[in-house]
Design a protein around this motif. Structure first.
Motif, mmCIF file in Angstrom:
data_model
loop_
_atom_site.group_PDB
_atom_site.id
_atom_site.type_symbol
_atom_site.label_atom_id
_atom_site.label_comp_id
_atom_site.label_asym_id
_atom_site.label_seq_id
_atom_site.Cartn_x
_atom_site.Cartn_y
_atom_site.Cartn_z
ATOM 1 N N PHE A 156 0.843 -1.196 0.000
ATOM 2 C CA PHE A 156 0.000 0.000 0.000
ATOM 3 C C PHE A 156 0.877 1.245 0.000
ATOM 4 O O PHE A 156 1.513 1.568 1.010
ATOM 5 C CB PHE A 156 -0.934 -0.005 1.220
ATOM 6 N N LEU A 172 -1.267 -0.881 -11.367
ATOM 7 C CA LEU A 172 -0.703 -1.670 -10.266
ATOM 8 C C LEU A 172 -0.344 -3.073 -10.726
ATOM 9 O O LEU A 172 0.791 -3.532 -10.553
ATOM 10 C CB LEU A 172 -1.698 -1.755 -9.101
ATOM 11 N N GLU A 199 -10.029 -6.433 -9.236
ATOM 12 C CA GLU A 199 -9.257 -5.223 -9.503
ATOM 13 C C GLU A 199 -10.217 -4.035 -9.489
ATOM 14 O O GLU A 199 -11.333 -4.126 -9.999
ATOM 15 C CB GLU A 199 -8.581 -5.357 -10.869
ATOM 16 N N SER A 205 -8.573 8.106 -6.246
ATOM 17 C CA SER A 205 -7.433 7.692 -7.056
ATOM 18 C C SER A 205 -7.138 8.724 -8.138
ATOM 19 O O SER A 205 -8.044 9.306 -8.729
ATOM 20 C CB SER A 205 -7.721 6.344 -7.719
ATOM 21 N N ALA A 212 -5.795 -0.636 -7.655
ATOM 22 C CA ALA A 212 -5.828 -1.516 -6.484
ATOM 23 C C ALA A 212 -6.319 -2.902 -6.906
ATOM 24 O O ALA A 212 -7.053 -3.042 -7.894
ATOM 25 C CB ALA A 212 -6.728 -0.944 -5.397
ATOM 26 N N ARG A 228 -2.693 -8.230 -1.507
ATOM 27 C CA ARG A 228 -3.563 -7.057 -1.372
ATOM 28 C C ARG A 228 -2.714 -5.836 -1.670
ATOM 29 O O ARG A 228 -1.669 -5.633 -1.023
ATOM 30 C CB ARG A 228 -4.126 -6.958 0.051
ATOM 31 N N SER A 230 -2.407 -1.527 -3.318
ATOM 32 C CA SER A 230 -2.946 -0.272 -3.843
ATOM 33 C C SER A 230 -1.798 0.675 -4.105
ATOM 34 O O SER A 230 -0.870 0.790 -3.293
ATOM 35 C CB SER A 230 -3.921 0.372 -2.856
ATOM 36 N N TRP A 231 -1.876 1.382 -5.237
ATOM 37 C CA TRP A 231 -0.887 2.391 -5.577
ATOM 38 C C TRP A 231 -1.428 3.798 -5.334
ATOM 39 O O TRP A 231 -0.807 4.782 -5.704
ATOM 40 C CB TRP A 231 -0.443 2.218 -7.025
ATOM 41 N N ALA A 233 -2.796 4.637 -2.089
ATOM 42 C CA ALA A 233 -3.102 4.578 -0.656
ATOM 43 C C ALA A 233 -2.291 5.638 0.078
ATOM 44 O O ALA A 233 -1.091 5.470 0.301
ATOM 45 C CB ALA A 233 -2.780 3.193 -0.112
#
Length: 348
Positions: A156, A172, A199, A205, A212, A228, A230-231, A233
């Motif tokens: 994350f 991601l 996805e 975002s 994510a 798990r 996320s780019w 976060a």
């Protein structure tokens, strides 16, 4: 004395600095050409690095004019297949940034061309080259936590790149998750069997595509790998190496991606039927790998050593396609909403 390795660098964006700086430190290596579709980028890079090489806008001309025998592919992902195919067909070995290619058909075709031409093709998976992950791998391989049943990785980070990633459909999964998927394979020594992936693009975002994802992989030893990520976060970021929990039938190994890994295993003499068993902590000695170069330089060291020893590199295209299959099968699962088996993808 003529250099053993005559290198063409394809792509003169920001990441090429790492590759060029590495090559310039090797006494057996000479950069003979820089390539970029925008020639001024290649010219500016040549000036910035103080190189005397030629600059070109196409690969074939660069190789034919310089007699190059090695290509560094630092282009955007959509160009990797074309660069790899052309370079190997023109007699060059290829060291490529990840991903291997954008489709499984192209990944498998790169493997076929490498085998047909006898050229070496290896992929940058720099996150393998770290003493902490090598120590974690050894803990798992030595059986300290017993037989592994579950691997969990959390990633994350709120990464504001700008550029091509912001416009990708799956930034991601296609651009970053390959690292974590490849790490999972390294740590466990397994290959993927199936995946279910959801996805999505969270609220807030700044990416156009899905930034994510949650993935459930079944691995070849029967274990389950849960990713798990996320780019986008913001706050409380994990390490770029991800945060890991590996659960075996005798204990659990933990690595936060920053500090050395450790394990907690069932203490000797525990009675059957005890509700929660007492555990002891194990802080292993760091891998001897720490004495070697790490990151990008570590991966490039391995690629050149493999070339010297006429063997496949650890991140050879034949091996790396398993990590790419995890990415591409996850994308297919997310698109179709179903579990995807990987055997057909991996069939050459």
């Amino acid at each position: 004395m003529a250099s053993k390795y005559k290198v063409v660098v394809a792509g003169c964006g920001g990441m090429s600095n790492v590759w060029i700086d590495y090559a310039m430190k090797r006494p057996d290596t000479e950069i003979v050409a820089l390539i970029d579709i925008q020639l001024e980028f290649a010219e500016k890079m040549r000036e910035r690095k103080g190189l005397k090489c030629g600059v070109f806008s196409d690969l074939q001309s660069a190789i034919e004019h310089t007699g190059a025998n090695l290509v560094f592919d630092v282009t955007i992902p959509s160009s990797h297949f074309h660069i790899s195919k052309s370079a190997m067909s023109l007699g060059c070995n290829v060291f490529s940034e990840k991903p291997l290619a954008e489709t499984m058909e192209h990944c498998n075709e790169i493997v076929r061309i490498a085998e047909e031409t006898g050229r070496m093709h290896a992929v940058m998976q720099n996150r393998r080259y770290d003493p902490r992950i090598r120590t974690l791998r050894q803990m798992v391989a030595s059986g300290q936590i017993g037989n592994v049943g579950f691997i969990g990785a959390d990633f994350f980070i709120g990464a504001h790149f700008g550029g091509f990633r912001d416009a990708m459909a799956s930034p991601l999964l296609l651009d970053m998750a390959i690292h974590t998927f490849d790490q999972a394979r390294l740590i466990t020594g397994t290959v993927p069997v199936s995946v279910y992936c959801h996805e999505f693009n969270p609220k807030g975002s700044w990416y156009a595509g899905n930034a994510a994802a949650i993935c459930i992989f079944e691995m070849s030893d029967g274990s389950v790998f849960n990713y798990r990520g996320s780019w986008c976060a913001e706050g409380a970021p994990t390490s770029w190496e991800a945060e890991w929990r590996i659960v075996g039938d005798r204990g659990t190994a933990i690595w936060d991606g920053h500090n050395p890994p450790y394990a907690e295993v069932v203490a000797p003499g525990q009675e059957e039927g005890q509700f929660i068993k007492d555990c002891i902590r194990i802080d292993p000695e760091m891998s001897a790998f720490e004495r070697r170069t790490t990151g990008h330089d570590g991966c490039l060291d391995e690629m050149f050593l493999a070339l010297e020893e006429s063997r496949p590199a650890e991140t050879d295209c034949r091996d790396n396609r398993y990590s790419m299959a995890m990415v591409l099968a996850a994308l297919e699962s997310a698109s179709s909403g179903r579990k995807v088996m990987l055997d057909t993808m991996l069939r050459l």
